[in-house]
Motif scaffolding. Structure first.
Motif, mmCIF file in Angstrom:
data_model
loop_
_atom_site.group_PDB
_atom_site.id
_atom_site.type_symbol
_atom_site.label_atom_id
_atom_site.label_comp_id
_atom_site.label_asym_id
_atom_site.label_seq_id
_atom_site.Cartn_x
_atom_site.Cartn_y
_atom_site.Cartn_z
ATOM 1 N N GLU A 3 17.409 8.399 58.161
ATOM 2 C CA GLU A 3 17.163 8.084 56.747
ATOM 3 C C GLU A 3 18.160 7.038 56.252
ATOM 4 N N PHE A 4 19.382 7.133 56.749
ATOM 5 C CA PHE A 4 20.395 6.141 56.367
ATOM 6 C C PHE A 4 19.974 4.748 56.818
ATOM 7 N N ASP A 5 19.480 4.638 58.057
ATOM 8 C CA ASP A 5 19.036 3.335 58.569
ATOM 9 C C ASP A 5 17.874 2.781 57.751
ATOM 10 N N LYS A 6 17.001 3.670 57.302
ATOM 11 C CA LYS A 6 15.878 3.222 56.464
ATOM 12 C C LYS A 6 16.388 2.693 55.123
ATOM 13 N N ALA A 7 17.410 3.354 54.570
ATOM 14 C CA ALA A 7 17.941 2.940 53.272
ATOM 15 C C ALA A 7 18.802 1.686 53.394
ATOM 16 N N ASP A 8 19.478 1.531 54.519
ATOM 17 C CA ASP A 8 20.337 0.359 54.740
ATOM 18 C C ASP A 8 19.473 -0.787 55.279
ATOM 19 N N VAL A 9 18.787 -1.466 54.361
ATOM 20 C CA VAL A 9 17.803 -2.484 54.733
ATOM 21 C C VAL A 9 18.450 -3.681 55.424
ATOM 22 N N ASP A 10 19.598 -4.114 54.920
ATOM 23 C CA ASP A 10 20.218 -5.319 55.493
ATOM 24 C C ASP A 10 21.074 -5.033 56.731
ATOM 25 N N GLY A 11 21.227 -3.746 57.100
ATOM 26 C CA GLY A 11 21.957 -3.384 58.313
ATOM 27 C C GLY A 11 23.453 -3.598 58.229
ATOM 28 N N SER A 12 24.004 -3.565 57.014
ATOM 29 C CA SER A 12 25.434 -3.817 56.841
ATOM 30 C C SER A 12 26.297 -2.599 57.152
ATOM 31 N N GLY A 13 25.689 -1.445 57.328
ATOM 32 C CA GLY A 13 26.463 -0.244 57.613
ATOM 33 C C GLY A 13 26.812 0.549 56.370
ATOM 34 N N CYS A 14 26.521 0.005 55.207
ATOM 35 C CA CYS A 14 26.712 0.756 53.963
ATOM 36 C C CYS A 14 25.527 0.455 53.037
ATOM 37 N N ILE A 15 25.325 1.346 52.121
ATOM 38 C CA ILE A 15 24.199 1.177 51.202
ATOM 39 C C ILE A 15 24.710 0.455 49.959
ATOM 40 N N ASP A 16 24.221 -0.750 49.755
ATOM 41 C CA ASP A 16 24.644 -1.568 48.619
ATOM 42 C C ASP A 16 23.957 -1.093 47.336
ATOM 43 N N GLN A 17 24.395 -1.644 46.211
ATOM 44 C CA GLN A 17 23.829 -1.278 44.916
ATOM 45 C C GLN A 17 22.335 -1.607 44.859
ATOM 46 N N VAL A 18 21.948 -2.730 45.411
ATOM 47 C CA VAL A 18 20.527 -3.114 45.415
ATOM 48 C C VAL A 18 19.705 -2.084 46.188
ATOM 49 N N GLU A 19 20.252 -1.609 47.306
ATOM 50 C CA GLU A 19 19.551 -0.607 48.101
ATOM 51 C C GLU A 19 19.504 0.743 47.384
ATOM 52 N N TRP A 20 20.598 1.083 46.678
ATOM 53 C CA TRP A 20 20.587 2.307 45.864
ATOM 54 C C TRP A 20 19.544 2.208 44.763
ATOM 55 N N ASP A 21 19.469 1.047 44.131
ATOM 56 C CA ASP A 21 18.476 0.854 43.074
ATOM 57 C C ASP A 21 17.062 0.996 43.612
ATOM 58 N N LYS A 22 16.830 0.473 44.828
ATOM 59 C CA LYS A 22 15.510 0.601 45.446
ATOM 60 C C LYS A 22 15.191 2.068 45.725
ATOM 61 N N LEU A 23 16.196 2.827 46.228
ATOM 62 C CA LEU A 23 16.001 4.253 46.469
ATOM 63 C C LEU A 23 15.695 5.000 45.168
ATOM 64 N N ALA A 24 16.413 4.657 44.102
ATOM 65 C CA ALA A 24 16.188 5.300 42.806
ATOM 66 C C ALA A 24 14.793 4.979 42.283
ATOM 67 N N LEU A 25 14.362 3.728 42.460
ATOM 68 C CA LEU A 25 13.031 3.336 42.015
ATOM 69 C C LEU A 25 11.947 4.070 42.811
ATOM 70 N N ASP A 26 12.130 4.196 44.113
ATOM 71 C CA ASP A 26 11.177 4.939 44.936
ATOM 72 C C ASP A 26 11.118 6.405 44.514
ATOM 73 N N ASP A 27 12.297 6.979 44.229
ATOM 74 C CA ASP A 27 12.344 8.370 43.791
ATOM 75 C C ASP A 27 11.619 8.548 42.457
#
Length: 111
Positions: A3-27
Protein backbone atom coordinates in the motif's frame (compact mmCIF):
# COMPACT_ATOMS: atom_id res chain seq x y z
CA UNK A 1 3.32 -4.00 -4.35
CA UNK A 2 2.48 -2.72 -0.87
CA UNK A 3 0.00 0.00 0.00
CA UNK A 4 2.91 2.32 0.72
CA UNK A 5 4.33 1.73 -2.77
CA UNK A 6 0.93 2.50 -4.27
CA UNK A 7 0.74 5.77 -2.31
CA UNK A 8 4.35 6.74 -3.08
CA UNK A 9 3.70 7.55 -6.75
CA UNK A 10 7.03 9.22 -7.49
CA UNK A 11 9.06 6.47 -5.76
CA UNK A 12 10.91 8.88 -3.48
CA UNK A 13 10.61 6.63 -0.44
CA UNK A 14 8.33 9.01 1.43
CA UNK A 15 4.80 10.20 0.91
CA UNK A 16 4.81 13.86 -0.11
CA UNK A 17 2.04 16.36 0.59
CA UNK A 18 0.70 16.00 -2.96
CA UNK A 19 0.47 12.23 -2.48
CA UNK A 20 -1.24 12.70 0.90
CA UNK A 21 -3.72 15.05 -0.73
CA UNK A 22 -4.42 12.46 -3.43
CA UNK A 23 -5.00 9.80 -0.73
CA UNK A 24 -7.35 12.15 1.14
CA UNK A 25 -9.25 12.91 -2.07
CA UNK A 26 -9.61 9.20 -2.86
CA UNK A 27 -10.83 8.57 0.69
CA UNK A 28 -13.38 11.38 0.43
CA UNK A 29 -14.59 10.06 -2.94
CA UNK A 30 -15.04 6.54 -1.48
CA UNK A 31 -16.97 7.92 1.48
CA UNK A 32 -19.27 9.90 -0.79
CA UNK A 33 -19.90 6.82 -2.94
CA UNK A 34 -20.57 4.69 0.16
CA UNK A 35 -22.99 7.27 1.58
CA UNK A 36 -24.76 7.50 -1.77
CA UNK A 37 -25.07 3.71 -2.01
CA UNK A 38 -26.36 3.58 1.56
CA UNK A 39 -29.03 6.19 0.83
CA UNK A 40 -30.07 4.30 -2.30
CA UNK A 41 -30.34 1.06 -0.34
CA UNK A 42 -32.36 2.74 2.40
CA UNK A 43 -34.70 4.20 -0.20
CA UNK A 44 -35.12 0.81 -1.89
CA UNK A 45 -35.87 -0.87 1.42
CA UNK A 46 -38.48 1.74 2.28
CA UNK A 47 -40.18 1.33 -1.10
CA UNK A 48 -40.07 -2.47 -0.83
CA UNK A 49 -41.69 -2.32 2.62
CA UNK A 50 -44.30 0.17 1.38
CA UNK A 51 -45.22 -1.99 -1.61
CA UNK A 52 -45.39 -5.05 0.65
CA UNK A 53 -47.73 -3.28 3.01
CA UNK A 54 -49.89 -2.05 0.13
CA UNK A 55 -50.02 -5.38 -1.70
CA UNK A 56 -50.63 -7.54 1.37
CA UNK A 57 -54.38 -6.78 1.52
CA UNK A 58 -54.66 -7.63 -2.18
CA UNK A 59 -53.38 -11.12 -1.30
CA UNK A 60 -56.36 -11.55 0.99
CA UNK A 61 -58.75 -10.31 -1.69
CA UNK A 62 -57.20 -12.49 -4.41
CA UNK A 63 -57.31 -15.67 -2.30
CA UNK A 64 -60.89 -14.92 -1.34
CA UNK A 65 -61.79 -14.28 -4.99
CA UNK A 66 -60.19 -17.59 -6.02
CA UNK A 67 -62.32 -19.38 -3.46
CA UNK A 68 -59.46 -20.20 -1.13
CA UNK A 69 -61.32 -19.22 2.02
CA UNK A 70 -58.91 -21.03 4.32
CA UNK A 71 -55.94 -19.22 2.75
CA UNK A 72 -57.63 -15.83 2.96
CA UNK A 73 -58.45 -16.47 6.63
CA UNK A 74 -54.84 -17.41 7.40
CA UNK A 75 -53.41 -14.46 5.46
CA UNK A 76 -55.90 -12.09 7.08
CA UNK A 77 -55.07 -13.33 10.57
CA UNK A 78 -51.34 -12.77 9.95
CA UNK A 79 -51.89 -9.16 8.88
CA UNK A 80 -51.56 -7.61 12.33
CA UNK A 81 -48.22 -9.29 12.94
CA UNK A 82 -47.00 -8.54 9.41
CA UNK A 83 -47.70 -4.80 9.50
CA UNK A 84 -46.16 -4.35 12.95
CA UNK A 85 -43.09 -6.38 11.95
CA UNK A 86 -42.48 -4.50 8.71
CA UNK A 87 -42.97 -1.14 10.41
CA UNK A 88 -40.61 -2.22 13.20
CA UNK A 89 -37.89 -3.38 10.83
CA UNK A 90 -38.04 -0.17 8.81
CA UNK A 91 -38.13 2.11 11.87
CA UNK A 92 -35.25 0.32 13.60
CA UNK A 93 -33.16 0.43 10.43
CA UNK A 94 -33.84 4.14 9.95
CA UNK A 95 -33.19 4.86 13.64
CA UNK A 96 -29.88 3.02 13.68
CA UNK A 97 -28.86 4.81 10.50
CA UNK A 98 -29.68 8.16 12.09
CA UNK A 99 -27.76 7.30 15.26
CA UNK A 100 -24.74 6.17 13.27
CA UNK A 101 -24.57 9.56 11.55
CA UNK A 102 -24.60 11.53 14.84
CA UNK A 103 -21.23 12.88 15.90
CA UNK A 104 -19.84 11.16 18.96
CA UNK A 105 -19.49 13.16 22.14
CA UNK A 106 -15.98 13.47 23.38
CA UNK A 107 -14.92 13.66 26.98
CA UNK A 108 -15.53 17.13 28.37
CA UNK A 109 -17.81 18.13 25.50
CA UNK A 110 -20.66 20.25 26.98
CA UNK A 111 -23.24 19.13 24.39
Amino acid sequence: MTEFDKADVDGSGCIDQVEWDKLALDDKRRRIEDDDAHRDQTRKMAWFALWGMLLYPSGVVITSFLGLENASTIIGSMASVYFVSVAGVVSVFMGVTKLAKKPTLEKGDPR
